[in-house]
Every structure is written in C-alpha cells, then in structure tokens.
Scaffold this motif. Structure first.
Motif, mmCIF file in Angstrom:
data_model
loop_
_atom_site.group_PDB
_atom_site.id
_atom_site.type_symbol
_atom_site.label_atom_id
_atom_site.label_comp_id
_atom_site.label_asym_id
_atom_site.label_seq_id
_atom_site.Cartn_x
_atom_site.Cartn_y
_atom_site.Cartn_z
ATOM 1 N N PRO A 198 -39.688 -105.963 0.276
ATOM 2 C CA PRO A 198 -40.686 -106.030 -0.925
ATOM 3 C C PRO A 198 -39.858 -104.448 -2.091
ATOM 4 O O PRO A 198 -39.401 -105.253 -2.209
ATOM 5 N N GLN A 199 -40.137 -103.448 -0.845
ATOM 6 C CA GLN A 199 -39.438 -102.181 -1.409
ATOM 7 C C GLN A 199 -38.092 -102.489 -2.575
ATOM 8 O O GLN A 199 -37.536 -101.702 -3.438
ATOM 9 N N ARG A 200 -36.844 -103.044 -1.770
ATOM 10 C CA ARG A 200 -35.652 -103.702 -1.513
ATOM 11 C C ARG A 200 -35.431 -103.922 -2.547
ATOM 12 O O ARG A 200 -34.540 -104.169 -2.894
ATOM 13 N N LEU A 201 -36.400 -105.403 -2.378
ATOM 14 C CA LEU A 201 -35.747 -106.178 -3.729
ATOM 15 C C LEU A 201 -36.174 -105.681 -4.774
ATOM 16 O O LEU A 201 -34.913 -105.651 -5.927
ATOM 17 N N LEU A 202 -37.388 -104.456 -5.330
ATOM 18 C CA LEU A 202 -38.031 -104.455 -5.713
ATOM 19 C C LEU A 202 -36.133 -103.163 -6.290
ATOM 20 O O LEU A 202 -35.987 -103.541 -7.933
ATOM 21 N N LEU A 203 -36.422 -102.517 -5.794
ATOM 22 C CA LEU A 203 -34.795 -101.308 -5.961
ATOM 23 C C LEU A 203 -33.668 -101.976 -6.361
ATOM 24 O O LEU A 203 -32.792 -102.092 -7.831
ATOM 25 N N THR A 204 -33.776 -102.992 -5.962
ATOM 26 C CA THR A 204 -32.390 -104.162 -6.413
ATOM 27 C C THR A 204 -32.387 -104.565 -7.552
ATOM 28 O O THR A 204 -31.312 -104.564 -8.434
ATOM 29 N N GLY A 205 -33.508 -104.828 -7.652
ATOM 30 C CA GLY A 205 -33.677 -105.116 -9.610
ATOM 31 C C GLY A 205 -33.299 -104.048 -10.566
ATOM 32 O O GLY A 205 -32.970 -104.203 -11.413
ATOM 33 N N VAL A 206 -34.525 -102.871 -10.090
ATOM 34 C CA VAL A 206 -34.236 -102.589 -11.142
ATOM 35 C C VAL A 206 -32.537 -101.541 -11.217
ATOM 36 O O VAL A 206 -32.029 -101.489 -12.283
ATOM 37 N N ALA A 207 -31.776 -102.107 -10.287
ATOM 38 C CA ALA A 207 -30.867 -101.107 -10.108
ATOM 39 C C ALA A 207 -29.257 -101.668 -10.796
ATOM 40 O O ALA A 207 -29.331 -101.577 -12.142
ATOM 41 N N LEU A 208 -30.008 -103.172 -11.076
ATOM 42 C CA LEU A 208 -29.316 -104.895 -11.924
ATOM 43 C C LEU A 208 -29.900 -104.132 -13.178
ATOM 44 O O LEU A 208 -29.273 -104.343 -14.634
ATOM 45 N N THR A 209 -31.397 -104.286 -13.177
ATOM 46 C CA THR A 209 -31.558 -103.822 -14.648
ATOM 47 C C THR A 209 -30.661 -102.375 -15.555
ATOM 48 O O THR A 209 -30.755 -102.400 -17.164
ATOM 49 N N THR A 210 -31.188 -101.482 -14.690
ATOM 50 C CA THR A 210 -29.159 -100.441 -14.995
ATOM 51 C C THR A 210 -28.475 -100.679 -15.565
ATOM 52 O O THR A 210 -27.654 -100.311 -16.149
ATOM 53 N N THR A 245 -47.858 -112.437 -11.937
ATOM 54 C CA THR A 245 -48.442 -113.301 -10.473
ATOM 55 C C THR A 245 -47.262 -114.367 -9.910
ATOM 56 O O THR A 245 -47.932 -112.566 -8.354
ATOM 57 N N MET A 246 -46.908 -114.784 -9.983
ATOM 58 C CA MET A 246 -46.128 -115.830 -9.250
ATOM 59 C C MET A 246 -45.710 -114.816 -8.515
ATOM 60 O O MET A 246 -45.230 -114.897 -7.003
ATOM 61 N N ILE A 247 -44.196 -114.280 -8.997
ATOM 62 C CA ILE A 247 -43.455 -113.398 -8.452
ATOM 63 C C ILE A 247 -44.240 -111.690 -7.409
ATOM 64 O O ILE A 247 -43.365 -111.919 -6.094
ATOM 65 N N GLN A 248 -45.085 -111.488 -7.875
ATOM 66 C CA GLN A 248 -46.109 -110.571 -7.147
ATOM 67 C C GLN A 248 -46.417 -111.050 -5.864
ATOM 68 O O GLN A 248 -46.473 -111.128 -4.990
ATOM 69 N N ARG A 249 -47.672 -112.481 -5.516
ATOM 70 C CA ARG A 249 -47.546 -113.238 -4.477
ATOM 71 C C ARG A 249 -46.669 -113.360 -3.935
ATOM 72 O O ARG A 249 -46.317 -113.343 -2.698
ATOM 73 N N VAL A 250 -45.223 -114.174 -4.668
ATOM 74 C CA VAL A 250 -44.123 -114.746 -3.182
ATOM 75 C C VAL A 250 -43.465 -113.878 -2.778
ATOM 76 O O VAL A 250 -42.638 -113.714 -1.852
ATOM 77 N N SER A 251 -43.552 -112.148 -3.441
ATOM 78 C CA SER A 251 -42.691 -111.535 -2.766
ATOM 79 C C SER A 251 -43.389 -110.576 -1.464
ATOM 80 O O SER A 251 -43.615 -109.269 -1.830
ATOM 81 N N ALA A 252 -44.975 -111.019 -1.828
ATOM 82 C CA ALA A 252 -46.116 -110.036 -1.635
ATOM 83 C C ALA A 252 -45.847 -108.358 -2.243
ATOM 84 O O ALA A 252 -46.186 -107.737 -0.743
ATOM 85 N N ASN A 253 -45.564 -108.571 -2.968
ATOM 86 C CA ASN A 253 -45.578 -106.646 -3.443
ATOM 87 C C ASN A 253 -46.525 -107.165 -5.065
ATOM 88 O O ASN A 253 -45.417 -107.614 -5.691
ATOM 89 N N PRO A 254 -46.979 -106.470 -4.813
ATOM 90 C CA PRO A 254 -47.881 -106.165 -6.054
ATOM 91 C C PRO A 254 -47.117 -105.198 -7.344
ATOM 92 O O PRO A 254 -47.721 -104.867 -7.959
ATOM 93 N N MET A 255 -46.511 -105.272 -7.324
ATOM 94 C CA MET A 255 -45.552 -103.558 -8.396
ATOM 95 C C MET A 255 -44.386 -104.813 -8.527
ATOM 96 O O MET A 255 -43.437 -104.577 -9.512
ATOM 97 N N ALA A 256 -43.952 -105.705 -8.065
ATOM 98 C CA ALA A 256 -43.211 -106.725 -8.080
ATOM 99 C C ALA A 256 -43.565 -107.472 -10.322
ATOM 100 O O ALA A 256 -44.579 -107.048 -9.673
ATOM 101 N N SER A 257 -42.717 -107.171 -10.741
ATOM 102 C CA SER A 257 -43.070 -108.112 -12.287
ATOM 103 C C SER A 257 -41.593 -108.766 -12.653
ATOM 104 O O SER A 257 -39.921 -108.088 -12.467
ATOM 105 N N PRO A 258 -41.334 -109.211 -13.612
ATOM 106 C CA PRO A 258 -39.983 -109.687 -13.729
ATOM 107 C C PRO A 258 -39.330 -108.927 -14.443
ATOM 108 O O PRO A 258 -38.615 -109.180 -14.467
ATOM 109 N N GLU A 259 -39.849 -108.225 -15.682
ATOM 110 C CA GLU A 259 -39.535 -106.854 -16.231
ATOM 111 C C GLU A 259 -38.506 -106.109 -14.941
ATOM 112 O O GLU A 259 -37.426 -105.556 -15.126
#
Lengths: 664, 309
Positions: free
Chosen positions: A480-492, A413-427
């Motif tokens: 938002p979307q770039r942030l998600l992409l960055t996270g997913v790339a890091l996960t990879t 909830t916090m990460i979705q709020r702070v990034s104003a991005n409903p697809m964000a999550s710790p995972e």
C-alpha cells in the motif's frame, strides 16, 4: 544491503561509480568550456576577470556566467549536504529537501511574502524561506511521528506536504496574474545571476553549515547505533537530531531564497555518493555535497545548452524535477520498511444509528436546496422561488457538481478497497493528474476539440497513469504505502511537466488554468444529465463488484484463497476508477481530494460495508462539491471561484490532518 | 532621480500639440451608458473611445486599473472574470446585446440565453495595431457609429503622425521595451507581435530586441540581453510598487549597473500600458514613449547610483 556485499563486489561497484563520476565531470567541463566560449572567446577570459572593459560579452562573462557557474556548484553542494544530513538523521536514504516538503514550504512562504507582505523580504528572503522550510519539514515529521518516523510514512507525508504547498501556490498564481512571471521563475528554480551576491550568500551559508557538520560529525556517528545504544553512550539523541535537521532545513531554505525550488538534487547527490562507496557519516556528507554540486552543475549546463539551442531555456529547477523524479521511482523498491501495512479500517466506531442517519439525510437534502435557492444579486442576498429563471442557471451546475463529487467518492472507495489502503485516492495515486495531463495535451495539440474530446483525452491520461502505477506496483506486490508513493511521485513528475507548459506562455493558458482549478461553469443541462447517468451507472458497477471489493479489503492473498480472480478483479476495478476519475476531473480539477475525503467521511458515519460505504461516499462527495460550488458562486460575487479550487483548499489540509491523526 | 525635463522648442510645441489633440482626458462629459454588456477589455476601450459606455462588463475593476485613461463610468456593473462572466448577474441587468470576441466562443450558447451575442472578430493577421483599428471599425459598424469610428481613427492617425514628426531626424537610439520581473535577473522584453512594439514602429523608432518572439510578442529573458545592443535605450514599463522593488534589487547588481544602456544612463520609466489594448492605448503609449524619448537628447538623466553623472 552493504553488509551482504563482498569486498570484490564493493570494489567493482566503487569502480563503476568512479567511472560514472569521471564521465559526469568530463561532460560538465566540456559543456562549461564550450558554453563560456560561445559567449566570450577564451583568449579574453583573463582580461574579463582582471581588467574588465565595459564590453557586453565581458560583463556577462564576469557578472552573469561565472557567478551562475559558482551558484550551480554551491547550491548543488548545499542541497547535497542537506539531503545527506536528512538521510542520515532520519535513517532514510530518500529523505531530502524535496521529498520532505522542505523546498516546497520555503517556496510557498516566499510566494506568499512576495504577494502579500513584501516588507518581510527587506530583511532578506532567507528568513522567510527558512520559516517556510522549518514549518513544512516540521509538519512532515509530525505526521510521520505517530508511525515512529517509518521511512515510507515520512516520505509519503513529505511529498503530500509538498503537493499541498504546490496546489496552494497554484491558487496564488490563479489570482495574481500580475506576478506570474516572478512566481513561475521562483517555483521553477532559475539559476540566472546578475552579480556575485547570490554566490556569496550561498557560500556563507554553506561555510557555516559545513562548520556545524564538523562539530556534529562525532555525535552523528553515534546515531548510527540505534537510539537506545546511542543513549547508552550518553549522547543527547534528540538534541543531535534537531540540530542536524535545523542545519539541513537552513541549507535548503538558502537555496530557495537565492535561486528558487530545485528538486531532487538532495536525493541524487547522496545516492551517487553511496554508490561510490561512501560509508562513514563524514564521507557521506562530504560526498553528498560534492556529488550534489557535480549534478546541479551538469543540469544547469544542460539547461543553458537548451537555451542556446532554442533561444529560451527551461529553468534549471524544472529540469532537475523532470530528471530526478524518475530516480525516486527507481530507488523506491530498494527502501526497506520493517513496519507492517496500516490497518485497513477503523473498527472503534459504532454502526449507522437511526438518528445519525436522519441527520445525514437532512444535510444531504439541505445543502443542494440551499445551493439552488439562496444566492446573491446586485442588491445582496435573496431567496429564489421555484420557477425563477435564475434556477435554470443553477441546476445544471449543481447537478454536474454533485455527479462529479459522487463519481470521485465512488472511485475513492473502490481504490481504497482494492489497494486495502485507507489513504489511497484518485488524487494521491496520480490518476486525476494523469487525466488533467491528457486533457492538457489535447488542448495543446488540438485547441478546438470539444468537451467529448477532452473527456476521451482525460480518460486516456487516467488509464495510462493508473496502468503505470499498477505496473510499477507489481514489483513490490502492490504494497500500500509504496503504491501511494509511486502515485505521488508520478503526480510530481506530471506537475513539473505541466509547469513547463504554463511557463511556455501558451495562448490557451486560461483554458489550462480552468482545468487545473476545476469549474462547473460550462455545465449544460445535457452534460449535467450525463454526469448523473454516469454516477448511476457507477452505482450499478458498485453493486456488481461489492463482493470483490469486500474481499480485496482482506488483502490479496486472502481474497485469492476465497476464490476471487485477483488479477481480473483488479483490472476491472482499475478501469472503472479511471473512467469515473476522468469524467469527474474535467469538473473538479486534479487536486480536489474529494476521492479521499468522501470515503473517509462515509466510514466515520458508520457506513462500513463496501456497498453502503460506496453509496454514502457518493452522497457525501456530491454534497461536498455542491457546497464548494455554492461558496464559489457567492463568496466573491459577482466574481466566481472554481469549485474544485475551493474543495482542494479544504481537502489538502484535511488529508494532512487525517495523516497526522492516524495511528500506525 | 527626478528627471530634469529639458525639451527643446520643437519638442515642446509638438507635445503641446498632442495634448490638445488628445482624445481622452480632454473630453468633458463621461460617455452615456448603452444597454450593452461587454466581455473584453479591448472592446470596452474602443467603445468608450466612440463615446458609448457599456451597461456592464467583465473585469470592470481590472479595466479601471489598467486603462485609467478610458474613464469607465462608475455605473457600469462588474460581471467578474471574462472567462466566466456571471450569468445570473448578467440576466439581472438584462442588456439588449452582448459584445464578445472569438475567445468566448465556448460561452456563446450560454450568453445567447440572456441576449443576442455579437462576436467582434477583427483581422489579427497584420499585427496588434492594425487589429485595434479593425476592431474600432467593426465596433463602429456594430453600434451604428461608423462615422465616430472613422473620426477616432483619423484623429489617432493624425496624432501618431505628429508624434513621429516630432521625433523625426533626431537620430534616436533603438529601444528595448521591458517590464521588470522581481528577483533582479529577468525581464519581460516586448517585441514584434505586441502592441507596444507597434507603438515604437509608428513613432519611427527601432526595437532593439532581436530575440525570437512567440506570436503574442513578448518573452521572459535574462537581463544580460540588454547588452546585445550597447547603444540602445531602455524603456521600463512602470507598474508602481513592484517595479520600484525590482529596480531596488537591480541597483545592487553589478551586472545591471554595468550594462551599457544602464551605465550610460539611457534608461527611463514609462507609465505602464496594457499590451491587450487597442487604438486608444496605442496612441497613449506612443505619446508617453515620445515624451520620454525626446528629452533623452539632454545629458544622462538617470544613473544607477541615483546621482546625476
């Protein structure tokens, strides 16, 4: 970008690129000759080729090393061509077999067939991998379709499809220890050859694909116009696109069938070709193929060098993943995306009504009760009465599962709020992976460290990853979307690094697998209590930051104009999210998706204000984990399945479904 | 490809001798259940060799598949994965005692709530075979069956000596011990540190593999490493269907067909044994290796095309 460049600028960049290509070529040739010469003196090369004796060195030279050289070039060319085709057709320079999930889908299909339907492989692994490649690519395209195939949405969808395929592959590995070596080798992309069959198969596919590209060249040039313009010229746009996508997917599938998953060559090859000045479709395709061949050849020579030096080398595919994923991070900010950020919240739902609340509360009470009392024993299902000693086993697991799920729900909830991005999550942002990587590192360096040590290491990993995501995110103002992409790339990247650890056959592999799978087994009463205390503390933090979270939901500029200290607020929440995620990850594993699912479900239930959504997400996340833990304890009794694994098998597909359903 | 067994007289006698001495298979009655729960496969194996069966064990189904010679009674209950044995089930079965290894140290506080835990901690500084013998001794002490343990170890020694004698003076080639990895390019090669390598040593055979080994004694390596010792024989652990599939893939490979040990027909299948076993597995696999190495004195039995050369 191209239009803005002056002629001199272009020539200069072309010159630099030519120099780079020249250097790469020289390095490749030097490595290759040195490598071959250590295996067989060069005076004997001609003899080994024309009149081979049954000498070991000559055999290896002729049937092992030379075919491997050919395969590295052919597979690299196939991936480069595939990437160039994807990039051109989708008008997206980052689209390629690994960012679209194509290779991961092919790999998963192959793993499934190997374990459960080996007869499918008798007709050739290619058909199995092709089916997997088409399915995964199709899924990524379908998800991005709703958003008009926006470049960022497409890459995000593709990477997540790849992630879900990867976590399913992880499950297979967990349950099929027998085939571990074969599966790891495939997932990691080993280029070792035992004859010319692989090279011949790849050459055949490449020839057919090349021919198809020649035929498609003119229609593809038409696609350079926008769709309306192309249709105006009478081009069957959809048919051209589908044909080219099919060819690209088939090329990737052929590579997976012959050598396994080799990541990011399809990204780096075409990027190098563009850098060298390839502008027309023809030069981009040919240049992408040539550059791909060059890069994989070089990467494979590096892998072989490492093998010569250390005895046992890293599989080439793992090496390209480690080298290539950072390239994705570098290229990310250059990607243009005309589409606005997604709307932060759905507004078409009713608020929480009284009957809905009653059902909600009933479920929240029923699941833990069932989980506590209903179980299996030697004589089948039975209901425990209060006071039964069996409850002493169950309650710490249930409480600790609930605490972990609640923490993830809150962090989400916090990460979705702070990034104003409903697809964000710790995972998705890689925070969970960072936590798992931190704990893994500790297990390797200090195998005897206790649970508190693990927790500290996980927290350090989570903070480091979050910090990195945020630091990289600053360059594009946390879009938002770039942030998600960055996270997913890091996960990879982290996933590839953890794969390397798994492949090393570390003696505490069981511990690592347990961590990746996520289990409540070790939960002691003290630990369960601690996780509950942490969750309650989280509620306190939520109350304190509710106003800030609400303002973040309006976007950083608005929040700032309303008097919120944006930077400090962000840091505070990021630290909170890291702590919550680290504590939860030790129980749930890195890929549970609870942090994504729970806040969504809370909103769907009508809890939309930050405080209400946070608390409801905690209740839902906790209940989900309790349910998963119960299923894990009873489904295969007396065997137990890790709760995190069960939740990720449901959570990954839910995330894809959510993306599929969502409008731009 | 049916191997035409042509053992000479001495081998035949030796092998007949080993059959008579065999500690398992020859025994008539299944061992009686003791109120003990076991967390490790190797402890269960040694326990059965001492004539006692556990009431319950972790990974019982895997044990039955991997140690078919040990004849675990059907009444022995399954406890699930050894890294997460089912505590509710364990409590239901109420054993008087739990036997585990150091690997379960983290679980001891949980297991102690059901029954006293005895950690069997064999000395593992002198290789897997010595570890297995030490395990048997310590288990004998723990179960009050020190005499049986001594007898079992002495029988195992006698049998290994007999097998070694049967192979002595035969000028046998060094041996690669491998498992095939599907895909046809890689092998698991076993070397120093692994029980299977100990079996070779006890038979007086040399391991042909010179690759650096991690402590647990096996590496994944390319098939070309079999060319490092052209004179070697290759023993392939037979895991059934996966091994057959891998062999079919390898038959299509010119590199494989031309590898000197393969081309010369010095490749044999050996029924697989668990690398995590103890003394009974050591004796079993040594017997099987001796069984395939002795007839290898006969002309080539194996040729990659499937026809006798």
């Amino acid at each position: 970008m191209a239009g803005a460049e002056t002629m001199t600028g272009r020539r200069a960049s072309g010159g630099r690129a030519a120099l780079l290509v020249g250097l790469l070529l020289a390095a490749g040739i030097a490595f290759t000759f040195a490598g071959l010469a250590t295996r067989l003196p060069s005076a004997l090369w001609w003899e080994a080729l024309t009149a081979p004796r049954a000498e070991a060195a000559e055999l290896v030279f002729r049937f092992g090393l030379l075919p491997r050289l050919a395969v590295s070039l052919l597979a690299g060319a196939a991936l480069g061509l595939s990437g160039a085709l994807f990039a051109h057709v989708l008008r997206n320079p980052l689209a390629e077999p690994s960012t679209l999930g194509t290779s991961a889908g092919a790999g998963l299909a192959l793993a499934f067939a190997t374990l459960y339907a080996p007869f499918l492989l008798e007709a050739g692994a290619f058909w199995v991998t092709l089916a997997g490649a088409l399915a995964a690519t199709g899924l990524a395209l379908a998800i991005a379709w709703r958003q008009s195939l926006s470049p960022l949405a497409l890459i995000l969808a593709g990477l997540v499809v790849g992630m879900v395929c990867g976590s399913m592959g992880g499950v297979l590995v967990l349950f099929e220890h027998h085939h571990l070596s074969a599966l790891f080798l495939w997932q990691a992309g080993s280029l070792a050859q035992n004859g010319w069959q692989g090279a011949a198969a790849l050459a055949g596919t490449l020839a057919v694909a090349g021919l198809a590209c020649l035929l498609l060249l003119r229609p593809l040039a038409v696609l350079e116009l926008d769709d309306a313009g192309a249709r105006g010229l009478g081009a069957p746009v959809a048919a051209i696109r589908l044909g080219a996508l099919g060819v690209a997917a088939a090329l990737a599938a052929a590579v997976v069938a012959n050598v396994g998953v080799v990541a990011f060559i399809g990204l780096a090859g075409p990027a190098l070709a563009r850098l060298a000045g390839a502008r027309t479709p023809g030069t981009r395709l040919a240049g992408g193929a040539a550059a791909g061949a060059l890069l994989l050849w070089l990467a494979d020579q590096l892998a072989q060098l490492a093998e010569r030096l250390s005895g046992v080398g890293p599989p080439t595919g793992l090496l390209t993943a480690l080298l290539g994923a950072p390239l994705l991070l570098v290229l990310l900010p250059r990607l243009r995306d005309a589409l606005p950020a997604p709307a932060p919240a759905e507004t078409d739902r009713k608020g929480a009504s009284v009957p809905r609340m009653a059902v909600f509360a009933a479920v929240m009470l029923a699941v833990p009760t069932m989980s506590l009392l209903l179980g299996r024993g030697g004589d089948g299902w039975w209901l425990a009465l209060p006071g039964d000693p069996v409850l002493d086993w169950r309650w710490p697991r249930i409480v600790s599962a609930f605490g972990a799920g609640a923490m993830l729900g809150l962090a989400g909830t916090m990460i979705q709020r702070v990034s104003a991005n409903p697809m964000a999550s710790p995972e998705i942002l890689g925070i969970s992976s960072g936590a798992a990587a931190g704990a893994t590192l500790l297990v390797i360096l200090a195998p005897v460290a206790g649970r508190s040590g693990l927790l500290g290491a996980a927290f350090a990993g989570a903070v480091a990853t979050t910090g990195l995501v945020m630091a990289l995110g600053r360059r594009f103002d946390y879009a938002p979307q770039r942030l998600l992409l960055t996270g997913v790339a890091l996960t990879t990247i982290i996933g590839a690094a953890l794969g390397l650890v798994m492949l090393s056959g570390h003696p505490r592999l069981d511990l690592l697998l347990r961590m990746m799978a996520g289990s409540t087994y070790l939960a002691s009463p003290g630990e369960a209590g601690a996780s509950l205390v942490l969750a309650v503390t989280g509620v306190g933090a939520l109350v304190l930051s509710a106003r800030a979270l609400g303002l973040f939901g309006l976007g950083a500029p608005v929040a700032s104009s309303l008097g919120l200290p944006v930077r400090a607020g962000r840091l505070w929440i990021v630290a909170l999210v890291s702590a919550l995620t680290a504590a939860a990850t030790l129980v749930t594993g890195p890929l549970s998706f609870v942090g994504l699912v729970a806040p969504h479900a809370a909103r769907l239930q009508g809890f939309r204000r930050p405080l209400a959504q946070g608390v409801a997400a905690m209740a839902i996340g906790g209940t989900l984990m309790v349910l998963a833990d119960w299923i894990g304890r009873t489904l295969a009794f007396p065997w137990q399945m890790p709760a995190g694994l069960i939740v990720s098998l449901a959570g990954g597909p839910y995330f894809l479904w959510l993306m599929l359903r969502r409008r731009a | 490809m049916a191997p035409a067994f042509r053992p000479n007289r001495r081998t035949a006698l030796a092998l007949a001798g080993t059959a008579l001495l065999a500690p398992r298979g020859a025994r008539a009655a299944a061992p009686a259940l003791a109120p003990v729960a076991v967390m490790e496969l190797d402890i269960a194996e040694a326990m059965l060799a001492l004539g006692v069966a556990p009431l319950a064990m972790a990974e019982a189904s895997r044990f039955r598949a991997r140690f078919p010679g040990s004849r675990l009674p059907a009444a022995c209950a399954e406890l699930g994965a050894s890294w997460e044995p089912n505590l509710e089930r364990l409590q239901e079965l109420a054993p008087a005692r739990v036997l585990a290894s150091r690997d379960r140290e983290m679980l001891v506080p949980l297991l102690e709530r059901v029954a006293p835990v005895t950690l069997i901690e064999p000395d593992d500084t002198r290789g897997r075979a010595a570890r297995g013998a030490d395990l048997m001794r310590r288990l004998g002490d723990a179960l009050g069956r020190a005499g049986e343990a001594q007898a079992a170890l002495a029988a195992a020694e006698r049998q290994l000596a007999l097998l070694r004698g049967a192979l002595a003076g035969r000028d046998l080639p060094p041996v690669f011990l491998v498992a095939l990895v599907e895909g046809g390019t890689h092998l698991e090669i076993y070397g120093a540190g692994c029980l299977l390598d100990d079996a070779l040593r006890r038979l007086g055979l040399a391991n042909a593999c010179a690759l650096p080994m991690p402590s647990y004694g096996w590496v994944i390596a390319g098939i070309e490493h079999l060319a490092d010792r052209p004179e070697a024989a290759v023993l392939v652990l037979d895991f059934g269907a996966p091994t057959r599939r891998a062999l079919a893939q390898l038959h299509r490979s010119p590199l494989w067909r031309n590898l000197p040990p393969v081309a010369a027909g010095r490749l044999r299948l050996v029924e697989a044994a668990s690398v995590w076993g103890g003394v009974p597995t050591l004796v079993d696999i040594a017997g099987r290796i001796a069984g395939v190495m002795a007839p290898s004195l006969a002309p080539a039995l194996y040729s990659p095309t499937g026809t006798r050369s």
